[in-house]
Design an enzyme around this catalytic site. Structure first.
Site, PDB file in Angstrom:
ATOM      1  N   LYS A 179       5.066   4.281  -1.297  1.00  0.00           N
ATOM      2  CA  LYS A 179       5.291   5.586  -1.768  1.00  0.00           C
ATOM      3  C   LYS A 179       6.554   6.043  -1.582  1.00  0.00           C
ATOM      4  CE  LYS A 179       0.312   6.724  -2.140  1.00  0.00           C
ATOM      5  NZ  LYS A 179      -0.747   7.044  -1.239  1.00  0.00           N
ATOM      6  N   GLY A 184       0.994  -1.186   0.035  1.00  0.00           N
ATOM      7  CA  GLY A 184      -0.018   0.030  -0.123  1.00  0.00           C
ATOM      8  C   GLY A 184       0.757   1.345  -0.130  1.00  0.00           C
ATOM      9  N   SER A 185       0.523   2.365   0.736  1.00  0.00           N
ATOM     10  CA  SER A 185       0.960   3.563   0.594  1.00  0.00           C
ATOM     11  C   SER A 185       2.403   3.688   1.287  1.00  0.00           C
ATOM     12  CB  SER A 185       0.214   4.589   1.327  1.00  0.00           C
ATOM     13  OG  SER A 185      -1.115   4.662   0.566  1.00  0.00           O
ATOM     14  N   VAL A 186       2.879   2.659   1.821  1.00  0.00           N
ATOM     15  CA  VAL A 186       4.332   2.623   2.370  1.00  0.00           C
ATOM     16  C   VAL A 186       5.269   2.392   1.191  1.00  0.00           C
ATOM     17  CG1 VAL A 186       4.082   2.046   4.831  1.00  0.00           C
ATOM     18  CG2 VAL A 186       4.245   0.088   3.090  1.00  0.00           C
TER      19      VAL A 186
END
Lengths: 492, 474
Positions: free
Chosen positions: A230, A226-228
């Site tokens: 990014k 997920g967003s980690v």
């Protein structure tokens, strides 16, 4: 017949009989030589040879030590195995120490450092020769770990009963400061000298749907980041030279992916801030998905894959526990490429990989090889080995690392990772809430680092809740766990 | 004149030159007598006996030290018991058999002591003490066996009288053989009906039967050798005996087959028949007896393999020992394989006494005492033990060469061969040279009947060797 000829007549058959007896004994000399000299090694290697197994138990196995405390040790037992293995801290270090069992193999440090712990490593060759000469049974070396006892305890306390995993690394050295996977198990029953008891506990743990035997920090099904992810995307963008923190992206509330009916939304279900466009930095701090989907599209799969490889994706590590390779998918079509921009689709990571990425950012772009072994000490306390910190690579430049750090610190100060704030400590972080598909709960992530004076720590936390509860975001659940571990390391 | 060529046993001297020759011969005899000075012989025996005590005693102490890391009086008591008992036999020899062989007793003592050491080692592993410990019972049996051996050597001053009792010996052998089949006292242990039990005691009469058989064979062959030597037809270049002389060998063969079928004891059956075959061959010098004997063994063997399940399993466990299905089968090769693992673990020099895991193998202190010793003493220890047996056997064969009469020769060779063949069958079985059959390892294995029988053999060999007067050197 006279007596003399009678005597002569019996001599010949007796001589033949003695020759026969001699041949019979030569046969016995030969058959015992075959077994004890020629085939001895092959016989010892036969899996049915329980003597070989018992022998591996009969040495005084070295201790496994964390911060001066034995977390695995051997005490004399009054049975044929001579020594009883004990794990005084029980479940807390189960995934670190693992076990060495009768019949169900071994895991963890017990497995990876078996030769050192049993004194059979090549580095102990001269000790073995000496022990043979003096008739002493060789004792194993003790293994001192890099684990920080307070950090490990903090990770266990903060994670509690939830399913998840915590890893903490020293960014400067790669030392593993905490490794905790939940649910865990008690390794003591595995040290039983009854194969039946070992098999019983093994089968029971294997049948447990929550799979407590599996060390979620480094192995198993792995996690959708997920967003980690990014953090890696931002690094790739800045490293490419095509983007800066101020690069702007279109800011719709919804984005329909090309060649697809799939619609991407930001976690807020709104636009990413008020403007028509949004900067890369803001998109990172607010963890917006749409700009990162666009970024992935513009960077292209190759650039992202290259950056992932630079951070260690696709590479197994022995630290000395085996860390499974995390993976960035190949052969991506455009919509899937865009989904990987915010860590969805087929990106699969270990918490160790996420911690390594953050640690490299915290260490000015230099990634250290994670390592759990501080020192190996012979029974006479001679240092047998003391692994030096090793550089795995430089996935990003120091400048890029500084920019990513600035963004992560903003994320903690005013973004979506505010629960990681610690007074007086520089903390940078990134949360993530990864979707695992219809009907399955999210992976709640936090990764970050803390710096105080010249000490620093990087952490990765993942929690898999039983079911999704509104408001149970990664900032509420995962970030405080990361904060607790960072605090524990910086306090100790 | 060619006086030098005169036969030794020519009549008394009739002239000066002949007198001179006789005197020369007397001098030679005197030299021989000096070499065979009885006192020197017995002193040599005492010296070797002390060496044997030291070997046995050290083994017992090392077992305790290795297995328990302590030393107490128990192993020393075992060693002292063995010492006192064998010393008693030695003293008896000084009185009633001054010219007996000096090497047999020390070798038997060393083997008996090593056996007790290993039996004690298995006791430690099993955690048994007192009268539950097989080593205690073994030293007690050693006492019984040695007392009976001493009585035998004192009572039987002239072993030649035994030849007179050959048919009594036969009857005794037959009785001993059928005892285990008697309802009430017969016991079947591990499938073989070779035991009798009275109260808490169990006994293998077949062990004693082999001595009675050896006496019977020696006595019978002594008288029958001339007629058995007469040859009949020549077939394929081998002169075969007359048909009417085949009776005895067929009777013995039939007896062995009965043992095989009813007592389910392959080893004993082969042992008895092998004994008879070798003795008839030595008595007659006719190879045809061997050909007939081997033919009968082959016939019996094939018939047994085809009709007796346990013989098939034995052969299977021998050839396919490491096949998983044979390994796991009931009555399969588990024991063989574990014994081989133990010996392999011992390697060249062994794990050291008390430091291995011989108790993993079933019957580690009786049928499998050789692999137990091989594990802890290594190939070196096995060679030493086989060497001791070889010396023991060769001392018996020597009586066969030098014995003063047919009975002595035949009995000496027979008793020596029966020890050698038994060692071959047992050690060959556990080292997979031949199929495994249940026989005890002479002197080493735990068990009273075997100890008693083998010490009686020692007593007989000593008595026989005492009669080899002035007929050779040590």
């Amino acid at each position: 017949m006279t007596d003399a000829s009678r005597e002569q007549s019996m001599r010949r058959p007796i001589r033949r009989v003695s020759t026969l007896l001699l041949i019979m004994f030569v046969g016995l000399f030969g058959s015992s030589t075959m077994i004890q000299a020629v085939q001895a090694d092959a016989l010892q290697a036969d899996p049915r040879n329980t003597r070989t197994l018992y022998d591996s138990f009969a040495v005084e196995r070295g201790s496994i030590v964390v911060d001066g405390v034995q977390v695995a040790l051997s005490t004399p037992s009054n049975d044929e195995f001579e020594w009883q293995r004990e794990y005084p801290m029980g479940p807390l270090y189960a995934h670190v120490t693992g076990y060495n069992s009768l019949g169900q193999g071994s895991r963890g440090i017990e497995d990876a450092m078996n030769e050192e712990l049993t004194g059979t490593a090549n580095s102990q060759f001269f000790d073995q020769v000496l022990a043979t000469l003096t008739g002493e049974s060789p004792a194993g070396s003790s293994v001192e770990l890099t684990i920080d006892a307070q950090a490990q305890q903090a990770a266990a306390d903060a994670l509690g009963d939830r399913v998840g995993a915590v890893v903490a690394l020293d960014p400067d050295t790669g030392d593993v400061l905490a490794m905790y996977s939940s649910p865990t198990y008690d390794p003591n029953p595995f040290a039983s000298h009854s194969t039946a008891a070992v098999t019983e506990v093994y089968d029971r743990l294997l049948a447990d749907p929550q799979d407590p035997l599996h060390n979620r920090t480094i192995e198993g099904d792995q996690f959708t980041p997920g967003s980690v992810f990014k953090v890696l995307m931002l690094s790739a963008a800045l490293e490419s030279g095509q983007f800066t923190l101020d690069s702007e992206f279109e800011n719709p509330a919804e984005l329909q992916l090309p060649q697809s009916t799939h619609v991407v939304r930001n976690a807020s279900r709104e636009t990413c801030g008020p403007g028509e466009t949004v900067t890369l930095e803001t998109a990172f701090i607010l963890s917006c998905n749409i700009p990162f989907a666009q970024l992935a599209q513009q960077l292209g799969a190759d650039a992202i894959a290259q950056q992932a490889a630079a951070f260690g994706y696709g590479q197994t590590l022995d630290i000395p526990l085996r860390v499974q390779a995390s993976s960035y998918p190949s052969d991506l079509n455009e919509p899937n490429l865009m989904l990987t921009g915010f860590g969805q689709h087929d990106v699969r990571v270990t918490p160790m990989q996420i911690a390594m990425t953050t640690a490299a950012i915290a260490n000015d772009g230099t990634m250290m090889q994670p390592n759990m072994v501080d020192r190996v000490l012979a029974p006479n306390l001679d240092v047998i080995s003391e692994p030096e910190p090793t550089i795995l690579g430089n996935p990003v430049s120091a400048e890029v690392a500084a920019q990513v750090r600035a963004s992560m610190e903003l994320g903690v100060q005013e973004g979506l990772a505010t629960n990681a704030q610690i007074d007086g400590v520089t903390v940078g972080g990134k949360t993530g809430t990864a979707e695992r598909g219809e009907g399955r709960s999210f992976n709640l992530w936090f990764t970050g680092y803390g710096e105080l004076d010249d000490q620093s720590v990087a952490v990765a936390v993942v929690v898999v809740p039983d079911e999704n509860i509104v408001g149970d975001t990664s900032n509420v659940i995962a970030a405080p766990i990361g904060r607790a571990v960072i605090e524990a390391v910086l306090n100790s | 004149m060619t006086h030098q060529a005169a036969p030794r046993d020519q009549a008394a001297p009739s002239n000066a030159l002949q007198t001179g020759i006789v005197q020369l011969r007397d001098v030679t005899e005197a030299i021989k007598v000096r070499i065979r000075n009885p006192a020197k012989l017995r002193n040599l025996e005492l010296f070797l006996l002390i060496v044997a005590w030291v070997i046995a005693g050290s083994a017992m102490v090392l077992v305790q030290l290795g297995a328990l890391q302590t030393v107490d009086l128990f192993p020393l008591q075992l060693a002292a018991g063995l010492g006192v008992l064998t010393l008693a036999l030695h003293v008896a020899l000084r009185v009633v058999a001054r010219e007996a062989d000096a090497i047999i007793l020390p070798v038997a003592t060393a083997l008996n002591g090593l056996g007790i050491a290993m039996i004690y080692r298995i006791d430690i592993a099993d955690g048994v003490t007192g009268w539950d410990a097989a080593s205690m019972r073994q030293i007690a049996w050693t006492g019984v066996a040695l007392i009976i051996a001493i009585v035998a050597i004192i009572v039987v001053r002239n072993h030649r009288v035994l030849a007179r009792f050959r048919y009594l010996a036969m009857a005794i052998a037959f009785l001993l053989l059928i005892l285990p089949l008697m309802p009430g006292i017969g016991r079947t242990i591990n499938g073989a009906t070779v035991w009798i039990g009275i109260g808490p005691f169990s006994f293998q009469p077949g062990e004693l039967a082999k001595i009675a058989l050896a006496i019977f064979f020696a006595g019978y062959l002594m008288t029958a050798r001339d007629s058995l030597s007469v040859v009949g037809r020549k077939v394929l270049g081998v002169r075969f005996p007359r048909l009417r002389d085949l009776g005895p060998i067929l009777v013995v063969w039939a007896m062995c087959m009965l043992v095989l079928v009813f007592q389910r004891d392959l080893g004993t059956s082969v042992l008895y028949f092998g004994l008879f075959l070798v003795m008839i061959y030595v008595a007659t010098g006719r190879r045809s007896w061997m050909v007939i004997g081997v033919g009968l063994v082959a016939l019996g063997g094939v018939a047994a393999y085809l009709s007796l399940g346990y013989v098939q399993r034995r052969i299977d466990a021998w050839i396919h020992a490491f096949d998983q299905s044979v390994y796991e089968a009931q009555g399969g090769s588990f024991q063989i394989v574990q014994g081989v693992f133990g010996m392999g673990q011992g390697g060249l020099l062994g794990t050291g006494l008390g430091l291995g895991r011989p108790d993993i193998t079933p019957y580690a202190n009786s049928d499998y005492i050789i692999p137990s010793l091989g594990e802890e003493l290594g190939l070196a220890g096995i060679f030493a033990i086989l060497g001791l047996y070889l010396i023991l056997v060769s001392r018996g064969i020597r009586i066969g060469f030098q014995g003063p009469d047919d009975f002595t020769k035949l009995l000496g060779v027979g008793l020596a061969f029966v020890i050698g063949l038994q060692v071959f069958i047992v050690v060959g079985g556990v080292t997979r040279l031949i199929p495994l059959t249940g026989l005890t390892t002479p002197f080493l294995a735990a068990g009273g009947s075997s100890l008693l029988a083998n010490w009686l053999i020692v007593a007989l060999l000593l008595r026989l060797s005492d009669s080899v007067r002035g007929r050779g050197i040590v």
